[in-house]
Write a protein that holds these residues in place. Sequence first.
Motif, short mmCIF file in Angstrom:
data_model
loop_
_atom_site.label_atom_id
_atom_site.label_comp_id
_atom_site.label_asym_id
_atom_site.label_seq_id
_atom_site.Cartn_x
_atom_site.Cartn_y
_atom_site.Cartn_z
N ILE A 226 34.95 2.21 -9.35
CA ILE A 226 35.99 2.14 -8.33
C ILE A 226 36.63 3.51 -8.12
O ILE A 226 36.86 3.95 -6.99
N TYR A 227 36.91 4.20 -9.22
CA TYR A 227 37.53 5.53 -9.13
C TYR A 227 36.63 6.51 -8.36
O TYR A 227 37.10 7.24 -7.48
N LEU A 228 35.34 6.52 -8.73
CA LEU A 228 34.42 7.48 -8.09
C LEU A 228 34.18 7.11 -6.63
O LEU A 228 34.04 7.99 -5.78
N GLY A 229 34.15 5.80 -6.34
CA GLY A 229 34.03 5.38 -4.95
C GLY A 229 35.22 5.85 -4.13
O GLY A 229 35.06 6.35 -3.00
N LEU A 230 36.43 5.73 -4.69
CA LEU A 230 37.63 6.20 -4.02
C LEU A 230 37.60 7.72 -3.86
O LEU A 230 37.97 8.25 -2.80
N ALA A 231 37.12 8.42 -4.89
CA ALA A 231 37.04 9.88 -4.83
C ALA A 231 36.11 10.34 -3.71
O ALA A 231 36.39 11.31 -3.00
N VAL A 232 34.99 9.64 -3.54
CA VAL A 232 34.04 9.99 -2.47
C VAL A 232 34.69 9.79 -1.10
O VAL A 232 34.56 10.63 -0.20
N LEU A 233 35.43 8.68 -0.95
CA LEU A 233 36.12 8.44 0.33
C LEU A 233 37.16 9.52 0.60
O LEU A 233 37.30 9.98 1.74
N LEU A 234 37.88 9.93 -0.45
CA LEU A 234 38.87 10.99 -0.29
C LEU A 234 38.21 12.33 0.05
O LEU A 234 38.75 13.12 0.83
N LEU A 235 37.03 12.56 -0.53
CA LEU A 235 36.31 13.80 -0.22
C LEU A 235 35.87 13.81 1.24
O LEU A 235 36.01 14.84 1.93
N ILE A 236 35.36 12.68 1.72
CA ILE A 236 34.96 12.58 3.13
C ILE A 236 36.17 12.81 4.04
O ILE A 236 36.10 13.54 5.04
N SER A 237 37.30 12.19 3.67
CA SER A 237 38.53 12.39 4.43
C SER A 237 38.96 13.85 4.40
O SER A 237 39.39 14.41 5.41
N GLN A 238 38.82 14.49 3.23
CA GLN A 238 39.21 15.89 3.09
C GLN A 238 38.37 16.81 3.97
O GLN A 238 38.89 17.75 4.59
N ILE A 239 37.08 16.53 4.03
CA ILE A 239 36.18 17.33 4.88
C ILE A 239 36.59 17.20 6.35
O ILE A 239 36.67 18.18 7.08
N ASN A 240 36.89 15.96 6.76
CA ASN A 240 37.28 15.74 8.15
C ASN A 240 38.62 16.40 8.47
O ASN A 240 38.80 16.99 9.55
N LEU A 241 39.56 16.34 7.51
CA LEU A 241 40.86 16.98 7.73
C LEU A 241 40.72 18.50 7.77
O LEU A 241 41.45 19.18 8.50
N GLY A 242 39.78 19.03 6.98
CA GLY A 242 39.51 20.46 7.04
C GLY A 242 38.98 20.86 8.41
O GLY A 242 39.36 21.90 8.96
N ARG A 243 38.12 20.01 8.95
CA ARG A 243 37.59 20.25 10.31
C ARG A 243 38.72 20.23 11.33
O ARG A 243 38.81 21.12 12.20
N LEU A 244 39.59 19.24 11.22
CA LEU A 244 40.70 19.12 12.18
C LEU A 244 41.68 20.29 12.05
O LEU A 244 42.25 20.75 13.04
N THR A 245 41.87 20.76 10.83
CA THR A 245 42.76 21.90 10.62
C THR A 245 42.29 23.11 11.41
O THR A 245 43.10 23.85 11.99
N VAL A 246 40.96 23.29 11.47
CA VAL A 246 40.41 24.42 12.22
C VAL A 246 40.40 24.13 13.72
O VAL A 246 40.88 24.94 14.53
N THR A 247 39.85 22.98 14.10
CA THR A 247 39.67 22.70 15.53
C THR A 247 41.00 22.47 16.25
O THR A 247 41.10 22.71 17.45
N LEU A 248 42.04 22.03 15.51
CA LEU A 248 43.36 21.83 16.11
C LEU A 248 44.26 23.05 15.89
O LEU A 248 45.49 22.96 16.09
N LYS A 249 43.67 24.15 15.44
CA LYS A 249 44.39 25.43 15.32
C LYS A 249 45.60 25.33 14.40
O LYS A 249 46.73 25.67 14.75
N LEU A 250 45.36 24.83 13.18
CA LEU A 250 46.40 24.72 12.16
C LEU A 250 47.55 23.81 12.60
O LEU A 250 48.74 24.12 12.37
N ASP A 251 47.19 22.70 13.22
CA ASP A 251 48.21 21.71 13.59
C ASP A 251 48.97 21.27 12.35
O ASP A 251 48.35 20.93 11.33
#
Length: 317
Positions: free
Chosen positions: A98-123
């Motif tokens: 359960i922990y590792l499954g949650l960690a993977v979901l958080l990693l996917i979320s982190q990657i997407n948020l990193g993308r948004l941070t760049v594409t939204l110009k540090l929103d």
Amino acid sequence: MNSNLDLSSKFRLFYKISLFLSILIFLNLLYGPLVRATGSGLACPDWPFCFGKIFPTFDFQIFMEVSHRYYSGFLGLILLGLTIWTFIDKILRKEFGIYLGLAVLLLISQINLGRLTVTLKLDPTSVNLHLLNAIAFFLVILTVSISAREKSEKENSKFIVSSSLFRKDNILLFILIIGIVVQIVLGGRVSSHYAGLACPDFPTCWGEWIPNHPLEIVKIQVFHRFGAYTVALLLAISLAFSIWKRFPITTRRLLQMSMYLLVAQIILGILNVFFGLPKLVTVLHTGFAVLLLTFSYLSLISRAVFLTSENERRPGN
């Protein structure tokens, strides 16, 4: 006997790898603010590449941004390996799936948020969510590490049961943790709105405790300061309560260390004001905030682990 030894060795190895990953994630939590402090957050205008290349022509800012991405990718590979090992091993899957499954979901979320941070110009919203998601990721892996260590020492014991965690006398610790998270959000708002120097003095702001100033960034800075005072009060009450109720010595020591971290954090905040946001001090300010949250979180976990262990030792359990 041999199988027990093998199982204990497996948990110890799992503990060492997950602890190593926790340390690397914490360092990455410092790396991100350093990228921002050096003005490198938008050095690469595109994502996931940089100027359309995996290895662009480097200057200092491009190097800071790209190396942060490489480092984060390296962490993802370690997590992938740990997750694969967990899910192909029946025992590890039962304990940590359960922990590792949650960690993977958080990693996917982190990657997407990193993308948004760049594409939204540090929103500001994406920047703050990026930080909070990274902290959640760190705490999940740290919890895995603690659990694996407990299992390596006491294979047949439970890590934590809900009745040991969700108790009335733990409410103050939960409120403290929530308060620190809110304060980190307020600190993120200060950073993302460039409000670090909105108040030129300390402890007052423009000579007043609550200035009537038209600029929004001044209000953001004042809210952050009062958040720090609130956290200090919550921590003092939690420490006093833990001593009064004779919480486990580990819990009390972790809260005492949290108090030291809070003092250091306040000093770093003052240095930021009077020395104009030095890069190293700015990064340490974020790092100590994460450490403060970590030690407060560990104080709650340590008490729950202790109570779970005590319950298992009682006759009839």
